[in-house]
Design an enzyme around this catalytic site. Structure first.
Site, PDB file in Angstrom:
ATOM      1  N   ILE A 194       1.511   3.794 -10.397  1.00 43.45           N
ATOM      2  CA  ILE A 194       0.615   4.389  -9.398  1.00 43.45           C
ATOM      3  C   ILE A 194       1.172   5.710  -8.886  1.00 43.45           C
ATOM      4  O   ILE A 194       0.488   6.737  -8.895  1.00 43.45           O
ATOM      5  CB  ILE A 194       0.385   3.404  -8.233  1.00 43.45           C
ATOM      6  CG1 ILE A 194      -0.293   2.137  -8.747  1.00 43.45           C
ATOM      7  CG2 ILE A 194      -0.457   4.063  -7.131  1.00 43.45           C
ATOM      8  CD1 ILE A 194      -0.305   0.994  -7.756  1.00 43.45           C
ATOM      9  N   GLU A 237      -2.483  -9.690   7.272  1.00 43.07           N
ATOM     10  CA  GLU A 237      -3.843  -9.471   6.791  1.00 43.07           C
ATOM     11  C   GLU A 237      -4.644 -10.756   6.883  1.00 43.07           C
ATOM     12  O   GLU A 237      -4.147 -11.805   6.472  1.00 43.07           O
ATOM     13  CB  GLU A 237      -3.811  -8.969   5.342  1.00 43.07           C
ATOM     14  CG  GLU A 237      -3.108  -7.627   5.210  1.00 43.07           C
ATOM     15  CD  GLU A 237      -3.084  -7.093   3.773  1.00 43.07           C
ATOM     16  OE1 GLU A 237      -3.660  -7.747   2.871  1.00 43.07           O
ATOM     17  OE2 GLU A 237      -2.494  -6.026   3.547  1.00 43.07           O
ATOM     18  N   ASP A 251      -3.971   1.094   3.759  1.00 40.43           N
ATOM     19  CA  ASP A 251      -4.792   0.101   3.074  1.00 40.43           C
ATOM     20  C   ASP A 251      -4.141  -1.274   3.111  1.00 40.43           C
ATOM     21  O   ASP A 251      -4.781  -2.266   2.765  1.00 40.43           O
ATOM     22  CB  ASP A 251      -5.011   0.527   1.616  1.00 40.43           C
ATOM     23  CG  ASP A 251      -5.934  -0.420   0.862  1.00 40.43           C
ATOM     24  OD1 ASP A 251      -7.090  -0.577   1.298  1.00 40.43           O
ATOM     25  OD2 ASP A 251      -5.497  -1.000  -0.148  1.00 40.43           O
ATOM     26  N   HIS A 282      -7.338  -3.366   2.409  1.00 40.93           N
ATOM     27  CA  HIS A 282      -6.635  -3.748   1.178  1.00 40.93           C
ATOM     28  C   HIS A 282      -7.596  -3.741  -0.013  1.00 40.93           C
ATOM     29  O   HIS A 282      -7.683  -4.701  -0.776  1.00 40.93           O
ATOM     30  CB  HIS A 282      -5.978  -5.121   1.329  1.00 40.93           C
ATOM     31  CG  HIS A 282      -4.804  -5.310   0.400  1.00 40.93           C
ATOM     32  ND1 HIS A 282      -3.745  -6.117   0.694  1.00 40.93           N
ATOM     33  CD2 HIS A 282      -4.535  -4.799  -0.844  1.00 40.93           C
ATOM     34  CE1 HIS A 282      -2.865  -6.100  -0.293  1.00 40.93           C
ATOM     35  NE2 HIS A 282      -3.338  -5.292  -1.246  1.00 40.93           N
ATOM     36  N   ASP A 284      12.816   7.701  -5.993  1.00 41.07           N
ATOM     37  CA  ASP A 284      12.753   6.443  -6.724  1.00 41.07           C
ATOM     38  C   ASP A 284      14.084   6.264  -7.435  1.00 41.07           C
ATOM     39  O   ASP A 284      14.368   6.966  -8.411  1.00 41.07           O
ATOM     40  CB  ASP A 284      11.600   6.447  -7.735  1.00 41.07           C
ATOM     41  CG  ASP A 284      11.339   5.066  -8.323  1.00 41.07           C
ATOM     42  OD1 ASP A 284      12.306   4.303  -8.507  1.00 41.07           O
ATOM     43  OD2 ASP A 284      10.156   4.751  -8.594  1.00 41.07           O
ATOM     44  N   ALA A 343       0.715   0.608  -0.644  1.00 40.22           N
ATOM     45  CA  ALA A 343       1.600  -0.273  -1.416  1.00 40.22           C
ATOM     46  C   ALA A 343       1.668  -1.654  -0.778  1.00 40.22           C
ATOM     47  O   ALA A 343       0.955  -2.570  -1.175  1.00 40.22           O
ATOM     48  CB  ALA A 343       2.976   0.362  -1.548  1.00 40.22           C
ATOM     49  N   ARG A 344       2.514  -1.806   0.228  1.00 38.20           N
ATOM     50  CA  ARG A 344       2.652  -3.068   0.954  1.00 38.20           C
ATOM     51  C   ARG A 344       2.986  -2.761   2.414  1.00 38.20           C
ATOM     52  O   ARG A 344       3.765  -1.865   2.717  1.00 38.20           O
ATOM     53  CB  ARG A 344       3.754  -3.942   0.354  1.00 38.20           C
ATOM     54  CG  ARG A 344       3.347  -4.695  -0.919  1.00 38.20           C
ATOM     55  CD  ARG A 344       2.326  -5.773  -0.610  1.00 38.20           C
ATOM     56  NE  ARG A 344       1.982  -6.614  -1.755  1.00 38.20           N
ATOM     57  CZ  ARG A 344       0.950  -6.405  -2.549  1.00 38.20           C
ATOM     58  NH1 ARG A 344       0.167  -5.351  -2.356  1.00 38.20           N
ATOM     59  NH2 ARG A 344       0.681  -7.236  -3.539  1.00 38.20           N
TER      60      ARG A 344
END
Length: 351
Positions: free
Chosen positions: A180, A288, A283, A307, A199, A258-259
């Site tokens: 992504i 949730e 998102d 999400h 990263d 992502a999270r």
């Protein structure tokens, strides 16, 4: 004798899509007895089922549907120790998601059940959604949309201090450069942004000329816009904390597709209230659905989506196609391409 397969779909990756892709991918002449099971997600939120996370449906439902089945294709069906113990014929469990969080890998390995997954299935959709949130947050689209829907025409959004920022010429930092993040980087580079990437698992040559690998501290201190694309690990959980938000330039924008566990959302709300951050787009969330009364629902400057970054019709088809291909490899006696517990294959042969 036909091979019994359970297509345990839901209202996104539909059971008939799983069956159709399986029949198209199966070796010629293969006899299949395909059962369909419709799980309630997303009409009913996923949750924890026994020891597995983000699952839909119950153990009893899966046990009954899996009786005699050698293969299961699913997105959200729970594969627990209890399900495995009750379904000794099961040999392959294919999860049409980026990671098989709804499967107990240790128990599956003990039972000799290979668990496959579908990495990259939603890379395009999520990358496009992340870009949408970046643009919406950077230009304040959500707030002006809400005002206009209430009949309020806000000319003061042309005030210099309220104007948004352009991607062209901006420094944009991406935390994570997987399927992504790398797509987002290519899009932003094409739009004229200077793209920084953090990263630790990526080598400099992998980013080529579209971005530059930097430390997380450098990325945060230089980026006008920061977008998160990392997995949740012990190292990344809570990585965007109060101190790191404070290290971002005043007026920066933070986006997370992502999270939710990657960032301290209370600290984000404080930074928005103080004006240190100009906007945010989320998102994903720590809990949730987002609880009623959450500050995220009332703090100005936040663009929220529930999400759905990976929700496109193309993703549903890709997901079904990827797991069907794994089942076809199994039927041909070939090793799987995306197996989360390859040691289970040896365990099955020893039984």
């Amino acid at each position: 004798m036909p091979t019994t397969v359970l297509a345990a779909g839901d209202h996104f990756v539909l059971p008939h899509l799983l069956e159709r892709e399986l029949r198209a991918a199966a070796p010629p002449g293969t006899e299949l007895d395909v059962r369909r099971l419709l799980l309630p997600w997303p009409h009913t939120p996923f949750g924890k089922v026994a020891e597995v996370d983000e699952a839909s449906g119950g153990e009893e439902e899966m046990i009954e549907a899996l009786r005699g089945a050698r293969i299961c294709l699913t997105q959200m069906g729970p594969l627990t120790a209890r399900v495995l113990a009750a379904c000794p014929d099961l040999e392959l469990f294919c999860v049409s998601r980026g990671g098989p969080v709804n499967a107990d890998l240790e128990a599956a390995t003990r039972h000799g059940v290979a668990v496959c997954h579908a990495p990259g299935r939603n890379a395009v959709a999520t990358a496009e959604h992340a870009l949408a949130l970046i643009l919406a947050a950077a230009r304040g689209i959500a707030d002006v949309h809400t005002d206009l829907k209430r009949g309020v025409w806000r000319g003061d959004y042309y005030d210099y201090t309220r104007c948004g920022v352009e991607i062209d010429g901006s420094v944009v930092g991406l935390v994570g450069f997987g399927a992504i993040g790398s797509r987002v980087a290519r899009i932003l580079h094409a739009m004229g942004a200077t793209v920084l990437v953090h990263d630790p698992y990526v080598r400099p040559e992998a980013v080529g000329d579209i971005a530059r690998l930097v430390s997380l501290d450098e990325l945060l201190s230089r980026s006008r816009i920061v977008s998160l694309h990392a997995r949740v690990t012990d190292e990344t959980r809570g990585m965007i904390d109060r101190a790191r938000i404070g290290a971002m330039p005043r007026g920066a924008v933070l986006v997370n597709c992502a999270r939710g566990a990657l960032a301290d959302y209370d600290a984000v709300c404080d930074a928005l209230d103080s004006g240190h951050l100009a906007a945010a787009g989320f998102d994903v969330f720590p809990v949730e659905p987002v609880p009623a009364g959450s500050r995220l629902l009332s703090t100005p400057g936040i663009v929220l989506t529930p999400h759905i970054a990976g929700a496109s019709r193309e993703v549903a088809h890709k997901a079904a196609r990827i797991v069907a291909a794994e089942a076809a490899r199994f039927l041909r006696g070939e090793p799987p391409a995306h197996c989360a517990n390859p040691e289970a294959l040896a365990g099955r042969h020893r039984r």
